[in-house]
Scaffold this active site. Structure first.
Site, PDB file in Angstrom:
ATOM      1  N   ARG A  56       0.796  -0.924   0.423  1.00  0.00           N
ATOM      2  CA  ARG A  56       0.065   0.255   0.321  1.00  0.00           C
ATOM      3  C   ARG A  56       0.900   1.139  -0.149  1.00  0.00           C
ATOM      4  NH1 ARG A  56      -1.547   1.897   4.612  1.00  0.00           N
ATOM      5  NH2 ARG A  56      -2.246   0.273   5.335  1.00  0.00           N
ATOM      6  N   TYR A  91     -16.216  13.735 -16.628  1.00  0.00           N
ATOM      7  CA  TYR A  91     -16.816  11.867 -16.270  1.00  0.00           C
ATOM      8  C   TYR A  91     -17.965  12.274 -15.616  1.00  0.00           C
ATOM      9  CZ  TYR A  91     -17.070   7.344 -14.973  1.00  0.00           C
ATOM     10  OH  TYR A  91     -17.549   6.060 -15.217  1.00  0.00           O
ATOM     11  N   ASP A 142      -7.354  16.806 -16.420  1.00  0.00           N
ATOM     12  CA  ASP A 142      -8.192  15.265 -16.728  1.00  0.00           C
ATOM     13  C   ASP A 142      -7.683  15.484 -17.542  1.00  0.00           C
ATOM     14  OD1 ASP A 142      -8.786  12.399 -17.168  1.00  0.00           O
ATOM     15  OD2 ASP A 142     -10.643  12.853 -15.792  1.00  0.00           O
ATOM     16  N   LYS A 172      -8.283   3.823 -20.068  1.00  0.00           N
ATOM     17  CA  LYS A 172      -8.523   3.919 -21.130  1.00  0.00           C
ATOM     18  C   LYS A 172      -7.182   4.082 -21.831  1.00  0.00           C
ATOM     19  CE  LYS A 172     -12.169   4.548 -19.323  1.00  0.00           C
ATOM     20  NZ  LYS A 172     -12.960   5.747 -18.240  1.00  0.00           N
TER      21      LYS A 172
HETATM   22  N1  LCS Z   1     -12.406  10.584 -16.262  1.00  0.00           N
HETATM   23  C1  LCS Z   1     -12.523  10.622 -17.203  1.00  0.00           C
HETATM   24  C2  LCS Z   1     -12.735  11.748 -18.362  1.00  0.00           C
HETATM   25  C3  LCS Z   1     -13.383   9.364 -17.866  1.00  0.00           C
HETATM   26  O1  LCS Z   1     -13.455   9.096 -19.126  1.00  0.00           O
HETATM   27  C4  LCS Z   1     -13.455   8.481 -16.913  1.00  0.00           C
HETATM   28  C5  LCS Z   1     -13.679   6.642 -16.811  1.00  0.00           C
HETATM   29  C6  LCS Z   1     -12.960   8.691 -15.250  1.00  0.00           C
HETATM   30  C7  LCS Z   1     -12.296   9.657 -15.310  1.00  0.00           C
HETATM   31  C8  LCS Z   1     -13.040   7.590 -14.427  1.00  0.00           C
HETATM   32  O2  LCS Z   1     -11.702   6.293 -14.654  1.00  0.00           O
HETATM   33  P1  LCS Z   1     -12.283   4.979 -13.622  1.00  0.00           P
HETATM   34  O3  LCS Z   1     -12.128   4.880 -12.749  1.00  0.00           O
HETATM   35  O4  LCS Z   1     -13.633   4.503 -14.837  1.00  0.00           O
HETATM   36  O5  LCS Z   1     -11.048   4.098 -14.447  1.00  0.00           O
HETATM   37  N2  LCS Z   1     -14.983   7.370 -17.975  1.00  0.00           N
HETATM   38  C9  LCS Z   1     -15.194   5.781 -18.568  1.00  0.00           C
HETATM   39  C10 LCS Z   1     -16.405   5.881 -19.651  1.00  0.00           C
HETATM   40  O6  LCS Z   1     -16.801   6.779 -20.643  1.00  0.00           O
HETATM   41  N3  LCS Z   1     -17.404   5.092 -19.667  1.00  0.00           N
HETATM   42  O7  LCS Z   1     -16.887   4.334 -19.125  1.00  0.00           O
HETATM   43  C11 LCS Z   1     -16.058   4.780 -17.803  1.00  0.00           C
END
Ligand code: LCS
Length: 394
Positions: free
Chosen positions: A57, A110, A182, A207
């Site tokens: 951790r 998001y 972001d 992503k």
């Molecule tokens: N920031 C952005 C721009 C995102 O698109 C997402 C997830 C997150 C943060 C959060 O990340 P995660 O915890 O899912 O790794 N976006 C998603 C989307 O557009 N479709 O499914 C998840």
């Protein structure tokens, strides 16, 4: 590694150090804890006087490779890898916000990055405002004396609105406001927010960085050592850390970020041009099209337009539903930035928890379809869209 290595070389080598057996690929240190040489060494590690690993951790060698690679790629002091993108987002909120403080955020952020503020951080006395950050006058007028964080997502998910990072940095300067970007939609291959004046940059590593739809993860890179210490302390005490096996997969995916992005982007340009002239398409937002409202800014701020497209059909939501139900190469799924093409409907899926009124104000209209372009043959993707659109009456 050579001094001043370029981005493509950093993608392959940054963060990697030879291990005891000179493995070319960093080993997976799948261990929760590490043995101390003796009691004094244990005490020294805890006191920060020896840099040995203690407990996963608090730090892990496989995870560290990814953190160092991301810090090198974003041009920051240090990286902090997290179990998900949302863990990275909430770690940033926890670091820079306290009871009585205020955050200004992109309205088309998001969905969970918004709802966690509205539903949870509000319980601890944090105020939040969501504005169209592509309009600097709106950003400036939203700032209050207690604003501590300007949080921008650019391009925004899902509207593709683009915010001027350098101009936001100038707004925050000397006001004690942290600017966090972001960078999920662009990745450092296309956009480097720290060089434009941001204090920290974060990713849903799920992503483009990982790129293979097999890991959920996140990362934060800070410009300064002091912000790194603050975020690291929150991460290690609250525990949204990344697992070593997760890190291993992301290190593998990261190596091909450049070539994946180039191919996906070339596909996206052709698909966006094709969609724009299709009679069933009412509107399209893609930073590579001159019709995008911030086309000039995208050209100046980004190294390329990226691989995310959003558009609406003349037949509205019902037509979009038909399109999504009839594609066979693109998968009907949330997430984005992988080698496979995905299509989804933000208003009822990724942004379903955002109130109808807030969605409308942010431009997340019911007809908006989001298309994440993969690296398949573009002719197959276009044929797939053509066939699906033939089921749509205009
Ligand atoms: N920031 C952005 C721009 C995102 O698109 C997402 C997830 C997150 C943060 C959060 O990340 P995660 O915890 O899912 O790794 N976006 C998603 C989307 O557009 N479709 O499914 C998840």
């Amino acid at each position: 590694m050579i001094k001043d290595a370029k981005f493509g070389t950093l993608l392959i080598h940054a963060g990697q150090k030879p291990d005891a057996l000179n493995a070319v690929i960093p080993p997976i240190y799948q261990t929760s804890t590490f043995t101390f040489k003796d009691a004094q060494n244990g005490a020294d590690c805890f006191a920060g006087e020896s840099d040995g690993y203690i407990y996963t951790r608090l730090g892990n060698p496989t995870v560290r490779v990814l953190e160092d690679a991301m810090a090198a790629l974003e041009g920051g002091f240090g990286g902090i890898a997290t179990s998900s993108g949302m863990a990275a987002v909430t770690t940033v909120y926890l670091a820079f916000l306290s009871a009585g403080s205020h955050i200004v955020s992109t309205d088309a952020v998001y969905g969970a990055s918004r709802s966690v503020l509205e539903k949870h951080f509000s319980r601890f006395g944090v105020e939040s405002s969501f504005v169209d950050t592509s309009d600097l006058a709106l950003v400036e007028s939203a700032l209050r004396p207690n604003t501590k964080l300007l949080y921008i997502e650019t391009p925004a998910n899902p509207t593709m609105a683009i915010t001027d990072i350098a101009a936001c940095a100038r707004l925050c300067a000397d006001k004690g406001i942290k600017l966090v970007v972001d960078n999920t939609f662009c990745s450092p291959y296309l956009q480097q927010p720290l060089a434009l004046g941001a204090d920290a940059v974060l990713h849903s590593i799920t992503k483009f960085i990982n790129g293979h739809a097999d890991v959920v993860g996140g990362v934060i890179v800070t410009k300064t050592e002091s912000d790194h210490k603050l975020l690291y302390n929150i991460m290690t005490s609250m525990g949204p850390n990344m697992d070593p096996h997760q890190a291993f997969l992301v290190i593998r995916g990261l190596k091909t970020l450049g070539i994946r992005m180039e191919r996906a982007m070339a596909n996206a340009v052709k698909i966006a041009q094709w969609l724009e002239q299709h009679p069933a398409v009412a509107w399209i937002k893609y930073p590579g099209l001159p019709s995008h409202p911030q086309f000039a800014l995208a050209q100046q701020q980004q190294e390329g337009p990226g691989a995310m497209i959003c558009f609406g059909l003349k037949g509205g939501f019902e037509a979009g539903k038909k399109l999504m139900d009839n594609v066979t190469v693109a998968a009907l799924a949330v997430s984005l930035g992988g080698v496979e093409t995905l299509i989804q409907h933000p208003a009822s899926m990724t942004h379903a928890k955002v109130s109808a009124e807030a969605k409308l104000r942010a431009g997340i209209t019911d007809d908006l379809v989001r298309y994440s372009v993969g690296i398949e043959d573009v002719s197959d993707l276009i044929a797939d869209l053509e066939n699906a659109l033939s089921h749509v009456s205009q």
